[in-house]
Design a protein around this motif. Structure first.
Motif, mmCIF file in Angstrom:
data_model
loop_
_atom_site.group_PDB
_atom_site.id
_atom_site.type_symbol
_atom_site.label_atom_id
_atom_site.label_comp_id
_atom_site.label_asym_id
_atom_site.label_seq_id
_atom_site.Cartn_x
_atom_site.Cartn_y
_atom_site.Cartn_z
ATOM 1 N N ALA A 228 -1.884 -4.596 -5.834
ATOM 2 C CA ALA A 228 -2.419 -5.962 -5.887
ATOM 3 C C ALA A 228 -3.488 -6.081 -6.958
ATOM 4 O O ALA A 228 -3.614 -7.131 -7.605
ATOM 5 C CB ALA A 228 -2.984 -6.345 -4.520
ATOM 6 N N ILE A 229 -4.243 -5.017 -7.172
ATOM 7 C CA ILE A 229 -5.297 -5.054 -8.184
ATOM 8 C C ILE A 229 -4.707 -5.168 -9.584
ATOM 9 O O ILE A 229 -5.156 -5.972 -10.412
ATOM 10 C CB ILE A 229 -6.200 -3.811 -8.069
ATOM 11 N N THR A 230 -3.682 -4.378 -9.870
ATOM 12 C CA THR A 230 -3.043 -4.454 -11.186
ATOM 13 C C THR A 230 -2.458 -5.840 -11.420
ATOM 14 O O THR A 230 -2.633 -6.447 -12.487
ATOM 15 C CB THR A 230 -1.943 -3.396 -11.313
ATOM 16 N N ALA A 231 -1.756 -6.356 -10.420
ATOM 17 C CA ALA A 231 -1.126 -7.675 -10.572
ATOM 18 C C ALA A 231 -2.165 -8.768 -10.742
ATOM 19 O O ALA A 231 -2.006 -9.666 -11.587
ATOM 20 C CB ALA A 231 -0.244 -7.968 -9.366
ATOM 21 N N GLU B 14 0.829 -1.209 0.000
ATOM 22 C CA GLU B 14 0.000 0.000 0.000
ATOM 23 C C GLU B 14 0.862 1.257 0.000
ATOM 24 O O GLU B 14 1.956 1.279 0.572
ATOM 25 C CB GLU B 14 -0.932 0.008 1.206
ATOM 26 N N ALA B 15 0.351 2.294 -0.658
ATOM 27 C CA ALA B 15 1.012 3.598 -0.672
ATOM 28 C C ALA B 15 -0.011 4.639 -1.071
ATOM 29 O O ALA B 15 -1.084 4.311 -1.606
ATOM 30 C CB ALA B 15 2.183 3.593 -1.656
ATOM 31 N N HIS B 16 0.295 5.906 -0.796
ATOM 32 C CA HIS B 16 -0.593 7.003 -1.178
ATOM 33 C C HIS B 16 -0.567 7.135 -2.697
ATOM 34 O O HIS B 16 0.503 7.255 -3.300
ATOM 35 C CB HIS B 16 -0.145 8.308 -0.521
ATOM 36 N N ALA B 17 -1.744 7.131 -3.319
ATOM 37 C CA ALA B 17 -1.823 7.142 -4.775
ATOM 38 C C ALA B 17 -1.361 8.456 -5.394
ATOM 39 O O ALA B 17 -1.009 8.492 -6.574
ATOM 40 C CB ALA B 17 -3.247 6.836 -5.224
ATOM 41 N N ALA C 10 3.014 9.245 -3.157
ATOM 42 C CA ALA C 10 4.133 8.315 -3.368
ATOM 43 C C ALA C 10 3.676 7.044 -4.068
ATOM 44 O O ALA C 10 3.858 5.939 -3.571
ATOM 45 C CB ALA C 10 4.782 7.972 -2.040
ATOM 46 N N PRO C 11 3.080 7.159 -5.263
ATOM 47 C CA PRO C 11 2.582 5.951 -5.934
ATOM 48 C C PRO C 11 3.690 4.967 -6.275
ATOM 49 O O PRO C 11 3.447 3.758 -6.333
ATOM 50 C CB PRO C 11 1.927 6.508 -7.204
ATOM 51 N N GLN C 12 4.919 5.498 -6.468
ATOM 52 C CA GLN C 12 6.025 4.616 -6.821
ATOM 53 C C GLN C 12 6.401 3.670 -5.687
ATOM 54 O O GLN C 12 7.042 2.631 -5.909
ATOM 55 C CB GLN C 12 7.261 5.433 -7.240
ATOM 56 N N ASP C 13 6.026 4.036 -4.465
ATOM 57 C CA ASP C 13 6.327 3.175 -3.323
ATOM 58 C C ASP C 13 5.355 2.006 -3.204
ATOM 59 O O ASP C 13 5.588 1.083 -2.431
ATOM 60 C CB ASP C 13 6.292 3.984 -2.020
ATOM 61 N N ILE D 249 -10.003 4.618 -2.800
ATOM 62 C CA ILE D 249 -9.696 4.992 -4.173
ATOM 63 C C ILE D 249 -8.343 5.688 -4.302
ATOM 64 O O ILE D 249 -7.707 5.656 -5.353
ATOM 65 C CB ILE D 249 -10.830 5.885 -4.736
ATOM 66 N N ASN D 250 -7.878 6.315 -3.225
ATOM 67 C CA ASN D 250 -6.602 7.039 -3.286
ATOM 68 C C ASN D 250 -5.460 6.260 -2.637
ATOM 69 O O ASN D 250 -4.449 6.834 -2.231
ATOM 70 C CB ASN D 250 -6.740 8.414 -2.649
ATOM 71 N N VAL D 251 -5.627 4.944 -2.533
ATOM 72 C CA VAL D 251 -4.597 4.085 -1.966
ATOM 73 C C VAL D 251 -4.216 3.016 -2.989
ATOM 74 O O VAL D 251 -5.095 2.357 -3.557
ATOM 75 C CB VAL D 251 -5.080 3.410 -0.667
ATOM 76 N N VAL D 252 -2.922 2.859 -3.241
ATOM 77 C CA VAL D 252 -2.465 1.740 -4.061
ATOM 78 C C VAL D 252 -2.847 0.456 -3.337
ATOM 79 O O VAL D 252 -2.497 0.274 -2.165
ATOM 80 C CB VAL D 252 -0.943 1.808 -4.294
#
Length: 402
Positions: free
Chosen positions: A228-231, A215-218, A221-224, A262-265
């Motif tokens: 899981a949804i994309t994968a 998880e990271a802030h979308a 710091a989205p790069q961090d 919605i704003n969380v990776v």
């Protein structure tokens, strides 16, 4: 040219025709009690109603047992001793299996509409679960009633009603397997395939796939993050390519959940995957190829729960004589034939066939639309299907197998 109907089979079918309106009334009584697989109170009420209806038509059973289902519907077995010269040592014993749960959420009935006649002008009756498979339940009860009332010997019959078939028979499977091993033959009252009995069914897998990411802030710091949804989306697309329809293998992702906001990776995602195979070789191939799937972000962990629910069913050596006997009864009824077929859906017959025991499936309704809005039966087939099972019971007063 068909054989001349034998008096017993013809008489049973004629009698079924005379009472077909009462059989249909019982079918509709069962349909009006909604029994979603995920509604324990509704399932309990439905099983109580089913037991009451059975006792009304057949009297008190000689033996009964209610097997608790936990989060699933309970499984009820009701045994009626054989009659006449077929009773006692050496008597036949038939297991009639049917599930009372349906795929329809409670409340569906209120908005259900009746269809008009079919294109060829035949009346249709519709309702949640009427085709799959409450018609089969009522027909099975009446089949034994008519066979007993004929005065001819009938076998001992055990009804097995389970409330979790639509979700994999999670609690009822061991009860089904034990009951089948005690019986001589098993008849599963699932709907027919347009009048054909079902002698081959695909095996099923109900796989749960879990992706665990970071998880990271979308926005900050989205790069961090590692989504899981994309994968899991990548996995699902790759899994679909493992299907081989030409070999009878299908793969369908029917459920997908994930993320926390919605704003969380997304750090977590799950998918429910339905898999159908026609052979154990395909089962092994699917296992291997799904395990080999890689996703683009190595920080995401993919875990697969390989839950093979039902083994593939084929017409085994033990079932072939039973099919031949059913065809004899159909000819005695005056039918031109009784075809058999292979279907993609699975049922509790898969468990029985895997034990090498004699079983026929699809002995129930004639209609269409299983699991679809507007599923229906043709009420003009109720008498013939009931008569077929009644006639077969009469032929099974003595054991089919040694």
């Amino acid at each position: 040219m068909t054989a001349s109907p034998a008096p017993a089979a013809a008489a049973l079918t004629t009698r079924a025709q005379e009472v077909s309106s009462r059989i249909v009334d019982d079918i509709l009584t069962l349909v009006r009690q909604e029994t979603s697989s995920y509604d324990p109170p509704g399932l309990a009420a439905g099983l109580d109603l089913l037991r009451e209806l059975t006792v009304q038509r057949l009297g008190q059973p000689d033996h009964e047992h209610r097997h608790p289902g936990g989060e699933c519907g309970d499984t009820l077995t009701l045994t009626y001793a054989g009659t006449g010269t077929g009773a006692g040592p050496g008597a036949g014993h038939v297991l009639l299996v049917g599930h009372y749960d349906t795929v329809w959420p409670t409340g569906t009935l209120a908005g259900w509409e009746q269809p008009g006649p079919s294109d060829d002008g035949r009346d249709r009756l519709s309702g949640p679960g009427i085709f799959d498979m409450k018609t089969g339940l009522a027909q099975g009860i009446w089949a034994l009633k008519l066979a007993r009332e004929s005065g001819a010997p009938v076998p001992t019959v055990t009804f097995l009603f389970n409330g979790d078939e639509e979700i994999g028979s999670l609690s009822s499977r061991p009860v089904i397997e034990e009951a089948a091993q005690k019986a001589d033959v098993t008849l599963v009252l699932e709907p027919s395939a347009h009048g054909a009995v079902k002698t081959a069914r695909k095996g099923t897998g109900i796989f749960q796939v879990t992706a665990t990411g970071v998880e990271a802030h979308a926005g900050l710091a989205p790069q961090d993050g590692a989504s899981a949804i994309t994968a899991l989306s990548e996995f699902v697309v790759a899994a679909a390519k493992v299907a081989a329809p030409d070999r009878g293998t299908t793969i369908n992702t029917g459920l997908f959940r994930g993320g926390s906001a919605i704003n969380v990776v997304a750090g977590q995602a799950t998918a429910g995957v339905d898999i159908r195979v026609s052979s154990e070789a395909e089962q092994d191939r699917v296992d291997e190829e799904l395990d080999a799937i890689k996703v683009s972000d190595p920080r995401v962990r993919i875990e697969i729960d390989h839950a093979w629910n039902r083994p593939p069913m084929t017409l085994n050596a033990a079932s072939a004589p039973l099919l031949a006997l059913a065809r004899e009864v159909a000819l005695e009824q005056g039918r031109d034939s009784l075809p058999d077929t292979a279907v993609g859906g699975a049922s509790d017959a898969n468990f029985v066939a895997a034990l090498g025991l004699p079983v026929l499936c699809g002995m129930g309704a004639v209609g269409d639309g299983a699991h679809a809005q507007g599923e229906f039966i043709y009420p003009d087939t109720v008498a013939a299907q009931t008569g077929l099972v009644a006639g077969l019971l009469g032929r099974l007063a003595r054991p089919l197998r040694g």
